[in-house]
Design an enzyme around this catalytic site. Structure first.
Site, PDB file in Angstrom:
ATOM      1  N   LYS A 191       0.865  -1.208   0.013  1.00  0.00           N
ATOM      2  CA  LYS A 191      -0.086   0.010  -0.033  1.00  0.00           C
ATOM      3  C   LYS A 191       0.791   1.147   0.111  1.00  0.00           C
ATOM      4  O   LYS A 191       2.140   1.159   0.335  1.00  0.00           O
ATOM      5  CB  LYS A 191      -0.989   0.178   1.117  1.00  0.00           C
ATOM      6  N   ARG A 218     -10.230 -11.474   1.612  1.00  0.00           N
ATOM      7  CA  ARG A 218     -10.778 -12.691   1.032  1.00  0.00           C
ATOM      8  C   ARG A 218     -10.308 -14.035   0.967  1.00  0.00           C
ATOM      9  O   ARG A 218     -10.937 -15.064   1.272  1.00  0.00           O
ATOM     10  CB  ARG A 218     -11.034 -12.298  -0.452  1.00  0.00           C
TER      11      ARG A 218
HETATM   12  N1  BES Z   1      -8.188  -3.998   4.213  1.00  0.00           N
HETATM   13  C1  BES Z   1      -8.261  -3.355   2.928  1.00  0.00           C
HETATM   14  C2  BES Z   1      -9.686  -2.731   2.708  1.00  0.00           C
HETATM   15  C3  BES Z   1      -9.825  -1.159   3.408  1.00  0.00           C
HETATM   16  C4  BES Z   1      -9.562  -0.116   2.831  1.00  0.00           C
HETATM   17  C5  BES Z   1     -10.401  -1.333   4.716  1.00  0.00           C
HETATM   18  C6  BES Z   1      -9.576   1.123   3.410  1.00  0.00           C
HETATM   19  C7  BES Z   1     -10.528   0.055   5.291  1.00  0.00           C
HETATM   20  C8  BES Z   1     -10.362   1.111   4.754  1.00  0.00           C
HETATM   21  C9  BES Z   1      -8.259  -4.548   1.899  1.00  0.00           C
HETATM   22  O1  BES Z   1      -7.554  -5.700   2.318  1.00  0.00           O
HETATM   23  C10 BES Z   1      -7.741  -4.175   0.606  1.00  0.00           C
HETATM   24  O2  BES Z   1      -6.777  -3.629   0.558  1.00  0.00           O
HETATM   25  N2  BES Z   1      -8.452  -4.034  -0.407  1.00  0.00           N
HETATM   26  C11 BES Z   1      -8.056  -3.683  -1.692  1.00  0.00           C
HETATM   27  C12 BES Z   1      -8.661  -4.736  -2.615  1.00  0.00           C
HETATM   28  C13 BES Z   1      -8.077  -4.489  -4.045  1.00  0.00           C
HETATM   29  C14 BES Z   1      -6.672  -4.911  -4.236  1.00  0.00           C
HETATM   30  C15 BES Z   1      -8.958  -5.573  -4.891  1.00  0.00           C
HETATM   31  C16 BES Z   1      -8.598  -2.399  -2.019  1.00  0.00           C
HETATM   32  O3  BES Z   1      -9.719  -1.927  -1.616  1.00  0.00           O
HETATM   33  O4  BES Z   1      -8.071  -1.479  -2.644  1.00  0.00           O
HETATM   34 MN    MN Z   2      -5.713  -5.490   1.745  1.00  0.00          MN
END
Ligand code: BES
Ligand code: MN
Ligand code: ZN
Length: 488
Positions: A270, A344
């Site tokens: 991230k 997931r």
């Molecule tokens: N934990 C994150 C989602 C999230 C984002 C929770 C902001 C709370 C606040 C999740 O694991 C994630 O990183 N999701 C990705 C999915 C993508 C890679 C398909 C996302 O939302 O970017």
């Molecule tokens: Mn994630």
């Protein structure tokens, strides 16, 4: 803090302060039992400050000649628009005024029988998480005054004890979840989560098992363990079971929570901005365990399984790589397209585990997608389900509890974008409709049990203080789960 139900008119209460809930246009009846000189002073301030009893409006009045020092009025809005939630919010806002008033004892009177809402609103609003602050030298080391005794002034005591007990249990579970979410990842580790879960089970008489890495290996949980291989923290797969004492559950439920104690994104790392708040990525697990804590006290006549596949998503020489193929415990293979779509993967094995228990329904809660925040904002969670009847049930429970959800469609055709060249599926789809593809992925791991997926990425955390809500972890989801376990 102690709550006592009493059948007293506000005017007969004696203590530091009175908190009166007032509907618009109904000031007279709210004040009726007070001594006339107190009424006169309160009315003076009502006029001075143009108090109209609009929702969450409040005034604090210093009075003399009565049996209290302060009278606090909190607006309840129009009486024909009242909900459990509006009462809970008003109780929270009123409690803040009691705190400002330095009241140690207070009588609270709301029209009707709002004992449960009062208990929840007061406890949640006054919840002050000071675990990580050093003890300040302010006040010359003297503890500030704290509200300790609340008399809930009621017209009748019928059902009051139970209402207060429920309020206490729900607030307890919600505060537990808030604190789990607010605590940083160097404190809330998978081990810590497991310890907390065991403590809840032991205190509440629940059965529990904590599966270690080897246990999960035996069950073939390759998706969960794939995520867990990147961190030095041992994974902990948590399973608590609540069973009614008479051994005759009306139904059997499973609550599954995403339990990522930190989500760095893994090798698909991230940005620092995106990573900043990723201690909240166990908010689903916090809600499930918070519900367990509350329900252990409420003791419903249903069997409930609380399941969390806890781990971290970290970067390291032994982390999963994009392109790696993992095999989940139902035998399905997953090409890891993006290591940041880790929730997931952990949920896949948790859902398979839940279904194997033979429950009647599964509800999962997860901070699954940033896309859900984009779609619904901070205050509303996403709800997705292939089972309309269960979706309706959850929506009804949510409405009762005052937690906001909005249903999104499970558009099957979007799964096309998750097809893999080399495996059964990829773990990400197209960027568009990210919350829907997230849910469609999870659906591959639930064969036939009615199931609802709740994406709580938005409401898990807030920067706004309002009503009974404080900044930080919200404990979102606990109340809906408790309500769902109690519905008939
Ligand atoms: N934990 C994150 C989602 C999230 C984002 C929770 C902001 C709370 C606040 C999740 O694991 C994630 O990183 N999701 C990705 C999915 C993508 C890679 C398909 C996302 O939302 O970017
Ligand atoms: Mn994630
Ligand atoms: Zn995540």
């Amino acid at each position: 803090m102690e709550f006592q139900p009493v059948t007293l008119a506000p005017g007969a209460y004696s203590g530091d302060a009175l908190l009166l809930g007032v509907f618009e246009g109904e000031l007279e009846s709210a004040l009726a039992s007070l001594p006339s000189e107190v009424i006169a002073t309160v009315k003076e301030v009502v006029e001075e400050e143009e108090f109209k009893a609009k929702a969450l409006e409040k005034i604090i009045v210093r009075v003399s000649g009565g049996s209290v020092r302060k009278v606090v009025l909190v607006g309840l809005g129009a009486s024909d628009k009242v909900t459990h939630e509006s009462l809970r919010q008003a109780a929270g806002e009123g409690a803040r005024a009691l705190k400002t008033s330095k009241a140690v004892s207070a009588g609270i009177a709301f029209p009707g029988s709002a004992a449960q809402e009062i208990v929840e609103g007061v406890l949640l609003a006054l919840h002050d998480d000071d675990r990580f602050r050093s003890k300040s030298e302010e006040n010359g080391g003297v503890e500030p005054k704290k509200l300790t005794t609340v008399s809930v002034l009621l017209e009748s005591l019928e059902g009051a004890e139970a209402a207060i007990r429920w309020g206490l249990a729900v607030a307890d579970g919600t505060i537990f979840a808030r604190e789990l979410v607010s605590a940083p990842a160097n404190y809330v580790t998978p081990m810590y989560m497991a310890d907390q879960a065991v403590a809840i089970a032991e205190a509440g008489g629940l059965e529990y098992e904590i599966l270690e890495r080897e246990d999960c290996e035996k069950l073939g949980m390759g998706a969960y363990l794939g995520v867990a291989q990147g961190t030095d923290m041992p994974p902990k797969f948590i399973h608590l079971t609540y069973k009614p004492a008479d051994g005759k559950p009306r139904q059997r439920l499973a609550f599954v929570g995403k339990g990522l104690t930190f989500d760095s994104g893994g090798l698909s790392i991230k940005t620092s901005e995106g990573m900043k708040l990723m201690k909240v990525d166990m908010g689903g697990a916090a809600a499930a365990l918070g519900a367990a804590k509350a329900l252990a006290q409420i003791k419903p006549d249903v069997e409930i399984h609380f399941i969390v596949a806890a781990t971290e998503n970290m970067v390291s020489g032994h982390a999963i790589r994009p392109g790696d193929i993992l095999t989940a415990s139902n035998g399905k293979t997953i090409e890891v397209d993006n290591t940041d779509a880790e929730g997931r993967l952990t949920l896949a094995d948790a859902l398979v585990f839940a279904e194997k228990l033979g429950v009647d329904a599964i509800v999962d809660l997860a901070t699954l997608t940033g896309a859900c925040l984009v779609a619904l904002g901070n205050d509303i969670a996403g709800l997705l389900s292939p089972d309309e009847a269960l979706a309706e049930r959850v929506k009804k429970a949510a409405e009762e509890s005052g937690e906001k959800f909005w249903q999104l469609p499970m558009e099957e055709s979007y799964f096309e974008s998750m097809k893999s060249v080399v495996a059964d599926m990829r773990n990400t789809g197209s960027r568009e409709g990210g919350t829907i593809t997230g849910a469609l992925f999870l659906k591959q791991f639930v064969e036939k049990t009615p199931w609802v997926h709740l994406d709580i990425a938005g409401p898990v955390w807030t920067e706004k203080q309002k009503g009974y809500i404080n900044r930080g972890g919200t404990g979102f989801g606990v109340r809906t789960l408790v309500q769902l376990a109690l519905d008939k």
